[in-house]
Design an enzyme around this catalytic site. Structure first.
Site, PDB file in Angstrom:
ATOM      1  CE  LYS A 191      -3.604  -2.669   0.016  1.00 26.49           C
ATOM      2  NZ  LYS A 191      -3.104  -3.995   0.264  1.00 26.49           N
TER       3      LYS A 191
HETATM    4  C1  LIG Z   1      -8.978  -3.165  -1.559  1.00 29.13           C
HETATM    5  C2  LIG Z   1      -8.419  -3.679  -0.262  1.00 29.13           C
HETATM    6  N1  LIG Z   1      -9.123  -3.518   0.847  1.00 29.13           N
HETATM    7  C3  LIG Z   1      -8.684  -3.951   2.051  1.00 29.13           C
HETATM    8  C4  LIG Z   1      -7.474  -4.577   2.171  1.00 29.13           C
HETATM    9  C5  LIG Z   1      -7.089  -5.110   3.508  1.00 29.13           C
HETATM   10  O1  LIG Z   1      -5.884  -4.643   3.961  1.00 29.13           O
HETATM   11  P1  LIG Z   1      -4.910  -5.555   4.859  1.00 29.13           P
HETATM   12  O2  LIG Z   1      -4.114  -6.429   3.945  1.00 29.13           O
HETATM   13  O3  LIG Z   1      -4.089  -4.522   5.565  1.00 29.13           O
HETATM   14  O4  LIG Z   1      -5.774  -6.323   5.788  1.00 29.13           O
HETATM   15  C6  LIG Z   1      -6.684  -4.759   1.047  1.00 29.13           C
HETATM   16  C7  LIG Z   1      -5.364  -5.406   1.153  1.00 29.13           C
HETATM   17  O5  LIG Z   1      -4.901  -6.167   0.365  1.00 29.13           O
HETATM   18  C8  LIG Z   1      -7.165  -4.303  -0.206  1.00 29.13           C
HETATM   19  O6  LIG Z   1      -6.428  -4.452  -1.318  1.00 29.13           O
END
Ligand SMILES: Cc1ncc(COP(=O)(O)O)c(C=O)c1O
Length: 396
Positions: A191
């Site tokens: 991210k």
């Molecule tokens: C669109 C989207 N939402 C939520 C998440 C969730 O994030 P995390 O991996 O920090 O749980 C991700 C992560 O891959 C994502 O790509």
């Protein structure tokens, strides 16, 4: 001579020196748990929350263990109960419907347009079916947020924004995550800030904020937060809110604080790269570039294009030919998901009716990560390779 690319699509930049130093300081004093503070110490996690709240103009902020945890916490904090329907995107990543399932609720999928944003017509048609929308700004594409909020406000729908791909983005100057009741961000390695794992949740609603803090596992130490509501709000909810531990720790917070200060610079660097690739792809026969609306400030940490109405075997040929030249593309149209390319009909724990218009779009979505380790020349080269291979297959 056939050009090939030899870079890695999963290699992010190193953690900045300032963040390494801050992390070492935490390791050296050993107080990694967020509530383990020396006399007079505020703590990296509480400071991170205070700084991120100020950065996006939110009253309250909570740092947690992951973006997915932030989403599930937001659902609980706004009062979603087992069995409740929750509207969400048909085109998103698995953690989004997963967060809905994790609270025992039921995803109700809303379609995707050729702009890769949520289909507002479909949302308006389904608005009566749920009182919460988990809106995913998937791959960083923001829909017309004014229209979306008008639809949701009129229907009495509470909006939770999944900003995993839009930290640093804005709609008409409003930071992504600030139009809905809650904004959730991910700090996972791929991210816009990187602490390996991590999440942030922002809101202006004092009860949502207090519930989220209690849910995350604050015991009764909420007064050690710097971006949480006053103790009187906690008095109202503290014995009715379970502890579902998912705190952030001081080590991750220390790594994140300097990265957040550099976010604008990083966004500009991502967008330079995005625009170089976009310019290189524009005008390729058979390939549709996703046009970005004027009102949208985006973060080009990945790029998508459409091979709309192409036969599946032709898309696969493009993927294979690009891969042979070192360019890693992901496709959301394959019969089985590969890595992160699942879609609404892959999540078989959730019922869904067929969505032919969305299926057509999904079948054409090709996606590519744009890590900051790519130079601008790399971006030109990648675009030349895609252009050539799309062209070859299109003409065949
Ligand atoms: C669109 C989207 N939402 C939520 C998440 C969730 O994030 P995390 O991996 O920090 O749980 C991700 C992560 O891959 C994502 O790509």
């Amino acid at each position: 001579m056939t050009e090939t690319f030899s870079g890695s699509f999963t290699q992010q930049e190193p953690i900045p020196e300032e963040a390494v130093e801050a992390a070492l300081a935490v390791l050296r004093h050993g107080r990694l748990h967020r509530y383990n503070l020396a006399r007079g110490e505020l703590g990296e996690t509480a400071l991170l929350e205070q700084e991120f709240a100020a950065q996006v103009g939110a009253k309250y902020c909570l740092a947690v263990a992951s973006g997915g945890y932030a989403l599930a916490t937001a659902l609980r904090a706004v009062g979603v109960r087992p069995g409740d329907p929750v509207l969400t995107n048909a085109f998103t990543l698995a953690p989004v419907p997963g967060s809905i399932a994790s609270v025992g609720a039921r995803p109700v999928f809303v379609g995707v347009t050729e702009n890769l944003t949520i289909d507002l017509e479909d949302l308006a048609a389904k608005a009566g079916q749920a009182r919460v929308l988990m809106l995913s700004h998937m791959r960083g594409h923001l829909c017309d947020m004014d229209r979306l909020m008008a639809i949701c406000d009129a229907a009495g729908i509470t909006v939770i924004e999944d900003c995993a791909h839009t930290m640093g983005a804005a709609w008409n100057g409003v930071p992504s995550g600030r139009q809905g009741a809650v904004g959730c961000y991910s700090c996972q390695t791929y991210k816009h800030v990187n602490s390996g794992e991590g999440g942030l949740l922002v809101t202006d609603d004092e009860e949502i904020a207090a519930r989220a803090v209690m849910l995350s596992g604050s015991y009764m130490l909420y007064e050690r937060h710097l971006a949480a509501p006053g103790p009187e709000v906690f008095e109202r909810i503290k014995y009715h809110t379970p502890n579902i531990s998912g705190r952030m720790d001081n080590l991750r917070a220390a790594i994140l604080r300097p990265q957040l200060r550099a976010l604008d610079t990083q966004v500009a660097r991502w967008n330079e790269r995005y625009r170089r690739i976009e310019a290189g792809l524009r005008g390729t026969p058979g390939l549709t570039v996703i046009e970005r609306p004027e009102a949208e400030t985006y973060v080009g940490s990945s790029i998508q294009f459409l091979l709309l109405d192409w036969a599946a075997d032709k898309v696969q040929q493009v993927l294979r030919r690009c891969a042979a030249r070192g360019v890693e593309l992901k496709w959301f149209g394959a019969p089985e998901p590969v890595g992160f390319t699942s879609r609404y009909d892959s999540w078989r724990y959730a019922e869904s009716a067929p969505m032919p218009a969305s299926d057509r779009v999904l079948a054409g979505i090709v996606d590519m990560r744009v890590p900051l380790t790519f130079s601008l020349e790399d971006c030109d080269l990648i675009a030349r390779i895609i252009r050539a291979e799309v062209g070859t297959v299109y003409q065949s």
